[in-house]
Design a protein around this motif. Structure first.
Motif, mmCIF file in Angstrom:
data_model
loop_
_atom_site.group_PDB
_atom_site.id
_atom_site.type_symbol
_atom_site.label_atom_id
_atom_site.label_comp_id
_atom_site.label_asym_id
_atom_site.label_seq_id
_atom_site.Cartn_x
_atom_site.Cartn_y
_atom_site.Cartn_z
ATOM 1 N N GLY A 115 -2.721 5.485 0.326
ATOM 2 C CA GLY A 115 -3.649 4.380 0.495
ATOM 3 C C GLY A 115 -3.794 3.968 1.949
ATOM 4 O O GLY A 115 -4.904 3.659 2.412
ATOM 5 N N LYS A 116 -2.696 3.952 2.691
ATOM 6 C CA LYS A 116 -2.764 3.628 4.118
ATOM 7 C C LYS A 116 -3.661 4.611 4.853
ATOM 8 O O LYS A 116 -4.506 4.220 5.676
ATOM 9 C CB LYS A 116 -1.357 3.654 4.725
ATOM 10 N N ARG B 169 -7.339 3.940 3.967
ATOM 11 C CA ARG B 169 -7.890 2.729 4.590
ATOM 12 C C ARG B 169 -8.125 2.950 6.092
ATOM 13 O O ARG B 169 -9.155 2.528 6.634
ATOM 14 C CB ARG B 169 -6.960 1.543 4.363
ATOM 15 N N ARG C 168 -4.819 -4.660 6.033
ATOM 16 C CA ARG C 168 -4.482 -4.601 4.615
ATOM 17 C C ARG C 168 -3.603 -3.395 4.306
ATOM 18 O O ARG C 168 -2.776 -3.438 3.385
ATOM 19 C CB ARG C 168 -5.772 -4.539 3.810
ATOM 20 N N ALA C 169 -3.768 -2.338 5.068
ATOM 21 C CA ALA C 169 -2.934 -1.150 4.861
ATOM 22 C C ALA C 169 -1.451 -1.449 5.095
ATOM 23 O O ALA C 169 -0.586 -0.784 4.518
ATOM 24 C CB ALA C 169 -3.385 -0.027 5.791
ATOM 25 N N GLU D 212 0.823 -1.201 0.000
ATOM 26 C CA GLU D 212 0.000 0.000 0.000
ATOM 27 C C GLU D 212 0.865 1.262 0.000
ATOM 28 O O GLU D 212 1.941 1.295 0.604
ATOM 29 C CB GLU D 212 -0.919 0.003 1.233
#
Length: 268
Positions: free
Chosen positions: A129-130, A133, A190-191, A125
């Motif tokens: 994006g982190k 999220r 997921r991050a 990521e």
């Protein structure tokens, strides 16, 4: 629907058919029923296992209430395979499920004899994006079920192309039914996922990359880049589909997956 107990949670899963094992890993924020067309079709020739991931569907969040690392999902799947007596399988994952499939292969390559990566991407990521999220995780936790429904309303037309109205109600129901805490934990985990690009260059067996032509989350260019990393792979682009081609165009998706499964050498 079956339930398997582990040390840290219970895993709800579908288990249909007999034959070589096919493990289907759903995306976010869905549950195992996103694979219903594939359960119905491939259970004629395979033993098809479709679990609800930790924090989704019938599987509680358990011991990871704040952040569910992709490695936790992968180990849950290995626990499930162990309990079911499955030594090797083809692993198929879509979106987040594809990243979990890559993590499972990274940790346990000896358990994977085929890899199907649908509408997903292998890179770690970005910082942007982190932040996005984690902000969404905060929003879902603060707003609960109402925030989950709002999120579902916002993203439905990206998950399912607007012209695929037949698939939209099921997808919307899955999203609205997802536990906000489970969705938030997965978003945070997921991050922080690793970069799987180098891992893909080590896959020793043929792989399959699938993407919907109109997917804006993981566009065709991402699929092409991922396909190029794999030593031996087929790239299939499903026309008239967005992020969930297995539900939007199940016959076309199933045909591509069936051809791939037939191409693999069956275990003794």
């Amino acid at each position: 629907m079956h339930v398997m107990r582990t040390i840290t949670t219970e895993i709800g899963y579908a288990d249909q058919g007999t034959g070589p094992a096919l493990l289907l890993v759903h995306g976010h924020p869905f549950d195992h029923t996103m694979w219903q067309p594939q359960l119905d079709h491939f259970s004629r020739t395979h033993r098809v296992i479709a679990p609800d991931l930790r924090g989704y569907g019938a599987t509680p969040l358990g011991a990871h209430p704040h952040s569910t690392d992709l490695g936790v999902f992968a180990e849950d799947l290995i626990d499930l395979l162990d309990e079911l007596g499955i030594n090797t399988c083809v692993v198929a994952g879509l979106s987040m499920g594809g990243q979990i499939a890559m993590e499972l292969y990274r940790r346990h390559p000896e358990r994977v004899r085929g890899l199907v990566l649908a509408d997903t991407f292998p890179a770690a990521e970005t910082e942007e994006g982190k932040a996005a999220r984690n902000a969404m995780a905060d929003r879902l936790l603060a707003g609960g079920a109402r925030a989950m429904r709002g999120y579902a309303d916002e993203v439905l037309d990206r998950m399912v192309a607007p012209y695929n109205t037949h698939a939209a109600p099921h997808v919307h129901r899955m999203m609205c039914a997802t536990d906000p805490a489970g969705a938030a934990a997965a978003l945070r985990g997921r991050a922080e996922r690793p970069d799987y690009r180098q891992t893909l260059t080590t896959v020793p067996f043929p792989a399959l990359v699938v993407v919907g032509r109109d997917d804006t989350y993981t566009p065709v260019t991402d699929a092409e880049d991922m396909h190029a990393l794999l030593p031996v792979a087929t790239l299939a682009i499903i026309e008239k589909a967005a992020h969930l081609p297995n539900l939007e165009r199940p016959e076309e998706f199933n045909a591509v997956l069936e051809n791939y499964l037939r191409s693999l050498v069956r275990p003794n």
